[in-house]
Design an enzyme around this catalytic site. Structure first.
Site, PDB file in Angstrom:
ATOM      1  N   GLU A 175       0.862  -1.199   0.000  1.00  0.00           N
ATOM      2  CA  GLU A 175       0.000   0.000   0.000  1.00  0.00           C
ATOM      3  C   GLU A 175       0.889   1.237   0.000  1.00  0.00           C
ATOM      4  OE1 GLU A 175      -2.329   0.791   3.473  1.00  0.00           O
ATOM      5  OE2 GLU A 175      -1.194  -0.603   4.728  1.00  0.00           O
TER       6      GLU A 175
ATOM      7  N   GLU B 129       4.581   8.650  -3.707  1.00  0.00           N
ATOM      8  CA  GLU B 129       5.276   8.108  -2.546  1.00  0.00           C
ATOM      9  C   GLU B 129       6.258   7.015  -2.966  1.00  0.00           C
ATOM     10  OE1 GLU B 129       2.637   7.157   0.672  1.00  0.00           O
ATOM     11  OE2 GLU B 129       1.767   9.175   0.717  1.00  0.00           O
TER      12      GLU B 129
END
Length: 625
Positions: free
Chosen positions: A422, A431
């Site tokens: 995730e 990210e």
């Protein structure tokens, strides 16, 4: 559930010889403040003005002035008059009022704008006043939501924007531009009998509206003889107050109630009833309460170790982890359909505090398969303490902990049938999911499955005076002045207007990435058609992802996963807002750049008017590898 607080509602008082009695009378009717003028006319031949003696500060205690009196300026169009003498007199009167309002420490000053021509000299005077002294009050620029000569109305709404519905919004936009997007300047929006097109009402959501001004002439009388707003005005009231819990409302005019002893208090009671009847907040609104339009610098979980509180917030999402479990179960069934007796090796990369591990264990239980090995890989030493605790208390030998960066993990002993992660950010790849998962390719078997298997970023040019004002004040003292306008922000966008009909996909990534030469740099351009006249202040970034087959997640407005709140959009500001006419093409260019130490984005507009390329070389913002 907590009861909705009462509406903050004031009343404009035209004749007020005794301010203290005026406040007392208004409070008895339910109003929280009064709006009144500070000046009185003199007997001078040139029509001069002076501060009314009954507005002297000692007529009542100071806290009444600073909490319950809002000053409405007596303003003539003379500030922008062609005649020099008239302009000078108007300037003197304006400065007299501004200085006396500052002396009284009133919370806000209301400046009514007259006419459709942008008052550039008035803006100059206001700007100079803010620069010359420390000012604590807010300035509310009072404008009608629609000028009174709108024609062709149905149910209070104009048929189209051809009747000048946008004139008021254009005046505001130019006035705020003249004032350099000063955050102390906002709108007091006056609801008129006629309302503009619904799309224009939505446009006002991108504007910092501090107050709604509603005259008693707008109200209708119901069968019982009490004031109510027409349906169309109720809708506008709900639209504009739903996203602003600090909105104030000002009632102007005389009571139109025929029966005795029925005054303005019944207007307040009705508006307070409307305020409290707002629809219940959905899951996203409840979760994000207090974060609306709040700028946050994106997380860098690869470079920094997240805190427990951050993990806790993300783990509250009721949708994301359920969808992850569905994807894992589907992948397990596909693997077991080929070999029902195989031992499945599953790796959770970036296990955090273990929510994905729990969902994977449940997925194995649901498919009734007991031959498996789960590896929880986590580099954050603090989160590893939590994982050790969970292993000792709940998981025992069902889970093996690996306290290491997934890019450095030893892959000689075990290879995964399925990897689950995730690592997605608000823009999908921001990210560094591509860099992390590409680095973990060696952990996966040739026929291995990655969850997620792909994700795509999306962009949309947007208009938001509020966002631009906030970005301007987000400057850090140790950085160049414009660094705050070259930094993307995670933000729960509420007060904004999309500049086009729908967002467009930008950068896509797939896993496992089996390219011979992996290159995660990207460059693309997208062209949008402006839905109406607007001002582009920035670009909203979203993403969607395919976890596995038809199991998806999305924060793209057109396909948003219902009830999911793990991610807010990413907002890329523009240094200079760009005026756009309806039908014009908005061309956006984006780059995803990579070097040995960092990843960064660069962006610009090339049409309808070019802007500088923002964040060149990652000078203002980058994501550390």
């Amino acid at each position: 559930m907590d009861e909705e607080p009462s509406l903050s509602c004031g009343v404009e008082v035209e004749e007020c010889p005794d301010v203290r009695e005026c406040i007392k009378s208004s409070k008895a009717k339910g109003f929280g403040f009064v709006v009144l003028q500070l000046l009185a006319a003199t007997d001078d031949e040139d029509g001069g003005v002076c501060v009314a003696t009954d507005r002297a500060d000692l007529t009542m205690q100071q806290h009444y002035w600073s909490t319950m009196v809002f000053a409405k300026l007596r303003l003539s169009p003379g500030c922008d008059a062609a005649d020099l003498g008239e302009r000078r007199r108007a300037e003197s009167a304006l400065l007299l009022q501004l200085n006396y309002a500052k002396y009284l420490s009133v919370p806000a000053v209301i400046i009514p704008l007259h006419g459709r021509s942008p008052p550039v000299n008035l803006a100059r005077i206001v700007n100079a006043f803010f620069l010359s002294t420390v000012v604590y009050f807010q300035i509310w620029v009072e404008l009608p939501i629609c000028y009174s000569d709108c024609t062709g109305q149905t149910n209070g709404h104009a048929h189209s924007q051809d009747t000048g519905d946008l004139d008021s919004w254009k005046v505001w936009n130019k006035f705020l531009t003249f004032c350099s997007y000063n955050r102390k300047i906002s709108v007091a929006l006056r609801l008129t009998s006629h309302l503009p097109d619904c799309n224009v009402v939505q446009k006002w959501l991108s504007v910092p509206v501090s107050s709604l001004v509603i005259g008693t002439e707008v109200f209708l009388m119901n069968k019982q003889g009490f004031p109510v707003l027409p349906k169309s005005h109720q809708s506008v009231f709900e639209t504009l107050t739903r996203t602003n819990k600090y909105m104030k409302v000002v009632v102007t005019g005389n009571s139109r109630l025929e029966k005795e002893n029925r005054g303005l208090e019944f207007y307040y009671k009705y508006l307070n009833h409307l305020w409290k009847q707002k629809p219940s907040k959905d899951a996203i609104e409840q979760f994000s309460e207090g974060y609306e339009n709040h700028l946050q610098v994106p997380l860098q979980p690869l470079q920094d170790n997240l805190e427990s509180q951050t993990y806790d917030v993300f783990e509250k999402d009721p949708v994301k982890y359920r969808r992850y479990q569905e994807a894992v179960e589907m992948a397990l069934r596909d693997k077991l359909a080929v070999d029902p007796e195989r031992t499945i090796v599953l790796m959770v990369l970036g296990a955090g505090r273990g929510p994905l591990v729990r969902k994977c264990l449940r997925a194995f239980d649901n498919v009734k398969h007991e031959k498996f090995k789960i590896f929880a890989v986590e580099k954050n030493p603090n989160a590893c303490v939590t994982l050790k605790f969970l292993k000792k208390k709940l998981w025992d030998d069902r889970v093996t902990l690996v306290m290491d960066d997934m890019r450095n993990m030893d892959a000689t002993e075990h290879k995964a049938d399925i990897i689950v992660s995730e690592l997605l950010g608000s823009f999908g790849d921001n990210e560094l999911s591509p860099e992390c998962l590409d680095g973990a390719n060696r952990l996966l078997k040739e026929d291995g499955i990655s969850i997620p298997c792909s994700y795509t970023s999306h962009i949309m040019p947007v208009s938001s005076h509020l966002m631009h004002s906030q970005c301007l004040t987000a400057r850090e003292l140790d950085k160049p002045w414009d660094a705050c306008l070259e930094t993307p922000y995670v933000v729960r966008l509420v007060n904004y207007e999309p500049a086009a009909e729908k967002s467009q996909p930008l950068f896509s990534f797939s896993h496992p990435n089996k390219s011979g030469c992996i290159d995660n740099r990207r460059q693309d351009s997208k062209t949008f058609v402006a839905s109406s006249d607007t001002v582009v202040h920035g670009i909203a970034g979203y993403f969607d992802t395919v976890l596995y087959k038809e199991v998806t997640l999305s924060i793209v407005p057109e396909t948003h996963s219902p009830g999911m709140f793990s991610w807010f959009p990413l907002y890329f500001p523009l240094k200079q807002p760009v005026d756009v006419s309806g039908g014009e093409h908005i061309s956006v260019h984006f780059w995803r750049c990579v070097d040995k130490h960092k990843v960064w984005y660069e962006w610009c507009l090339t049409g309808p008017r070019p802007t500088p390329i923002h964040n060149p070389g990652g000078r203002s913002y980058s994501i550390g590898l």
